[in-house]
Design a protein around this motif. Structure first.
Motif, mmCIF file in Angstrom:
data_model
loop_
_atom_site.group_PDB
_atom_site.id
_atom_site.type_symbol
_atom_site.label_atom_id
_atom_site.label_comp_id
_atom_site.label_asym_id
_atom_site.label_seq_id
_atom_site.Cartn_x
_atom_site.Cartn_y
_atom_site.Cartn_z
ATOM 1 N N THR A 197 0.835 -1.212 0.000
ATOM 2 C CA THR A 197 0.000 0.000 0.000
ATOM 3 C C THR A 197 0.864 1.254 0.000
ATOM 4 O O THR A 197 0.385 2.334 -0.313
ATOM 5 N N ASP A 208 3.194 2.663 -5.494
ATOM 6 C CA ASP A 208 2.214 2.828 -6.570
ATOM 7 C C ASP A 208 2.417 1.787 -7.672
ATOM 8 O O ASP A 208 1.828 1.878 -8.734
ATOM 9 N N LYS A 268 2.043 -0.101 -12.853
ATOM 10 C CA LYS A 268 1.591 0.983 -11.981
ATOM 11 C C LYS A 268 0.132 0.765 -11.600
ATOM 12 O O LYS A 268 -0.654 0.247 -12.385
ATOM 13 N N LEU A 269 -0.207 1.192 -10.401
ATOM 14 C CA LEU A 269 -1.586 1.056 -9.938
ATOM 15 C C LEU A 269 -2.528 2.020 -10.640
ATOM 16 O O LEU A 269 -3.739 1.869 -10.560
ATOM 17 N N ASP A 270 -1.974 3.014 -11.353
ATOM 18 C CA ASP A 270 -2.858 3.935 -12.062
ATOM 19 C C ASP A 270 -3.400 3.326 -13.359
ATOM 20 O O ASP A 270 -4.241 3.914 -14.023
ATOM 21 N N ASN A 271 -2.942 2.119 -13.686
ATOM 22 C CA ASN A 271 -3.498 1.368 -14.811
ATOM 23 C C ASN A 271 -4.926 0.986 -14.437
ATOM 24 O O ASN A 271 -5.172 0.382 -13.396
ATOM 25 N N GLU A 272 -5.883 1.349 -15.263
ATOM 26 C CA GLU A 272 -7.297 1.145 -14.943
ATOM 27 C C GLU A 272 -7.636 -0.317 -14.678
ATOM 28 O O GLU A 272 -8.372 -0.640 -13.741
ATOM 29 N N ARG A 294 -6.176 -1.373 -11.260
ATOM 30 C CA ARG A 294 -6.933 -0.736 -10.192
ATOM 31 C C ARG A 294 -8.291 -1.424 -10.007
ATOM 32 O O ARG A 294 -8.709 -1.728 -8.891
ATOM 33 N N THR A 295 -8.974 -1.705 -11.100
ATOM 34 C CA THR A 295 -10.271 -2.390 -11.038
ATOM 35 C C THR A 295 -10.112 -3.783 -10.431
ATOM 36 O O THR A 295 -10.921 -4.205 -9.607
ATOM 37 N N VAL A 337 -7.770 -4.840 -8.351
ATOM 38 C CA VAL A 337 -7.481 -4.702 -6.924
ATOM 39 C C VAL A 337 -8.755 -4.354 -6.150
ATOM 40 O O VAL A 337 -9.050 -4.947 -5.105
ATOM 41 N N GLU A 338 -9.518 -3.405 -6.667
ATOM 42 C CA GLU A 338 -10.758 -2.996 -5.982
ATOM 43 C C GLU A 338 -11.760 -4.140 -5.896
ATOM 44 O O GLU A 338 -12.383 -4.361 -4.860
#
Length: 151
Positions: free
Chosen positions: A111, A114, A129-133, A136-137, A139-140
């Motif tokens: 956590t 990034d 990178k976690l900013d990859n959509e 991120r989806t 992980v969420e």
């Protein structure tokens, strides 16, 4: 590399190629040591140099194939993540570290960072990178799913 150039080279130098192949065949069948592979490599390298193919062209071709393979693997990884997001489980570890697993995908990260390490079917596809959509989806969705016990 242009196929016409190769055809022209073969047509003009067919005798040299045939002689090289005969020598190569002879070396591979008669010599029974590591020396045969050294001789075979020398013959093939000599033919490549004689044909005008440079080491830089070979390196560029290898780089292109490697890049293309990684791009394809990343596209497949993205597709698999989207398909398996509902099956993913989130396991929180010590110091903010986490692992997300699904049947074919494993993501490890922190956590505090990034970036996460992505593995598809046991093969690492690098650090994303976690900013990859998609990541991120994934992980969420894994956090929303049943959380696995910490390891």
């Amino acid at each position: 590399m242009n196929i016409e150039v190769i055809k022209e080279f073969v047509m003009q130098n067919w005798l040299v190629i045939v002689v090289a192949l005969i020598i190569l065949f002879f070396v591979l069948n008669v010599v029974k040591t590591m020396l045969k592979w050294a001789i075979a490599i020398i013959i093939i390298a000599a033919l490549l140099i004689y044909s005008g193919i440079s080491i830089e062209q070979i390196k560029q071709t290898v780089t292109d194939v490697q890049s293309s393979t990684m791009d394809t693997l990343k596209k497949e990884a993205t597709s698999i993540m989207l398909n398996e997001a509902s099956k993913a489980t989130y396991a929180a570890g010590k110091n903010g570290e986490f692992t997300i697993t699904s049947p074919n995908v494993e993501i490890k990260g922190s956590t505090k960072s990034d970036k996460v390490n992505v593995m598809i079917r046991g093969i690492s596809v690098g650090e994303w990178k976690l900013d990859n959509e998609t990541v991120r989806t994934f992980v969420e969705q894994a956090r929303k799913n049943k959380t696995a016990p910490a390891s």
